[in-house]
Design an enzyme around this catalytic site. Structure first.
Site, PDB file in Angstrom:
ATOM      1  N   HIS A  26       1.207  -8.684 -16.508  1.00 52.74           N
ATOM      2  CA  HIS A  26      -0.081  -8.410 -15.854  1.00 52.74           C
ATOM      3  C   HIS A  26      -1.171  -8.022 -16.844  1.00 52.74           C
ATOM      4  CE1 HIS A  26       2.595  -7.404 -12.170  1.00 52.74           C
ATOM      5  NE2 HIS A  26       2.298  -8.694 -12.215  1.00 52.74           N
ATOM      6  N   GLY A  34      13.550  -0.082 -13.186  1.00 49.05           N
ATOM      7  CA  GLY A  34      12.424   0.716 -12.721  1.00 49.05           C
ATOM      8  C   GLY A  34      11.391  -0.056 -11.947  1.00 49.05           C
ATOM      9  N   SER A  35      11.815  -1.049 -11.170  1.00 48.50           N
ATOM     10  CA  SER A  35      10.862  -1.855 -10.392  1.00 48.50           C
ATOM     11  C   SER A  35      11.407  -2.119  -8.999  1.00 48.50           C
ATOM     12  CB  SER A  35      10.580  -3.190 -11.089  1.00 48.50           C
ATOM     13  OG  SER A  35       9.760  -4.018 -10.279  1.00 48.50           O
ATOM     14  N   SER A  36      10.529  -2.018  -8.007  1.00 44.60           N
ATOM     15  CA  SER A  36      10.897  -2.376  -6.638  1.00 44.60           C
ATOM     16  C   SER A  36      10.790  -3.877  -6.403  1.00 44.60           C
ATOM     17  CB  SER A  36       9.992  -1.645  -5.639  1.00 44.60           C
ATOM     18  OG  SER A  36       8.646  -2.079  -5.787  1.00 44.60           O
TER      19      SER A  36
END
Length: 332
Positions: A173, A272-274
């Site tokens: 991103h 550490g990511s949904s």
């Protein structure tokens, strides 16, 4: 059966022993209160020990899988940077913790939105710009140095993976340390733009607010209409952070680079990511459709639940250091 034995010892035998030992010292209701407190303490200690036991076992399983599939395609999210003092967006149910972030088209089209964004960013940058890599970033750098990482694709825009020494990084991103003119594409440094913001808006320099994700700050009940946003010195155009806002598109070349590395990888490890944002989730879908193992370390719900080969319901800092240790031992 050994598990049941531990349970019997902790819950049945131990309180009886305490009652015999403490009857004289804690007569009547005092004795019962003492036993209740001791019983609760034993239960908590038991569950804590069993949680650690199962987590350690899962870390061993994760290390074994990585040893068998050693070229990793890493996907990291906000959970990796929380220990650096940078808040995340979502709770353990995958829901927003605060109001959703600004959308791409909203920033482009609305002057009021741009004023609000840059005012909050002026306050937030003071701490965000000084954030340091934490143990999670360092552990992932070590995995790279061990030759286990094909590519690290991060959704974070803080640049902390690079500052920790990781080299095989794609900022999916973008990175917020630069801004870009929407007209002529000039790209000044964000730290230089901070000086301009403060010079033109001295009344905002002394404001404090709760930290929010990605260098934002929760400024409430503030009138942003008088905030002076500098424009491009070359063409007078509007500046935007060099990141992909929600609703924006990741450059096609960047996506293509990710897929090229995914094709060379043996497994995907999500940390550490949904995965609620499709730009990252798409790689897990591709891996699933192509029989590439997907592993996960995340506390709470993710979009890929039900399809992991192994998922550890733990925080990153509870797993990564121990994982590096396990893998080092296996490689020596």
């Amino acid at each position: 059966m050994a598990h049941t034995g531990l349970c019997d010892c902790a819950w049945r035998n131990r309180p009886v022993a305490i009652s015999n030992r403490s009857a004289a010292k804690y007569p009547g209701s005092k004795k019962l209160k003492f036993l209740a407190v001791e019983y609760q303490s034993i239960r908590q200690n038991y569950f804590y020990q069993m949680k650690n036991f199962y987590r350690d076992t899962e870390i061993e399983q994760l290390a074994e899988l990585i040893s068998n599939y050693p070229r990793l395609f890493l996907i990291t999210g906000a959970g990796v940077s929380c220990a650096s003092g940078i808040p995340d967006y979502r709770n353990q149910r995958g829901e927003w913790k605060r109001r959703p972030p600004i959308m791409h088209q909203e920033f482009i089209q609305s002057e009021a939105t741009r004023k609000r964004y840059w005012a909050r960013s002026l306050v937030g940058w003071r701490w965000f710009g000084t954030a340091e890599p934490n143990c999670n970033h360092q552990a992932l750098r070590q995995l790279e140095e061990m030759g286990l990482v094909q590519r690290l694709v991060t959704q974070n825009v803080d640049g902390l993976h690079q500052r920790a020494g990781s080299k095989r990084v794609i900022d999916l991103h973008g990175c917020i340390d630069r801004i870009r003119c929407l007209t002529c594409r000039e790209e000044p440094l964000r730290v230089d733009f901070q000086h301009l913001l403060e010079q033109r808006n001295p009344e905002f320099v002394t404001l404090t607010a709760e930290r929010a994700p990605d260098g934002d700050a929760d400024l409430d009940d503030i009138d942003f209409s008088g905030f002076d946003v500098p424009t491009c010195s070359n063409c007078g155009g509007n500046y935007m952070p060099k990141v992909v806002f929600y609703g924006g598109s990741v450059p096609k070349q960047r996506i293509a680079e990710c897929y090229a590395d995914l094709a060379q990888s043996k497994a995907v490890l999500v940390i550490g990511s949904s995965l609620m944002v499709y730009s990252a989730y798409q790689f897990c879908r591709h891996a699933l459709n192509n029989q590439i193992p997907v592993l996960g370390v995340n506390r709470g719900k993710t979009r890929h639940d039900g399809h992991y080969w192994l998922k550890l319901e733990s925080g990153c800092e509870e797993v990564l250091d121990a994982l590096v240790t396990q893998l080092s031992q296996r490689m020596n």
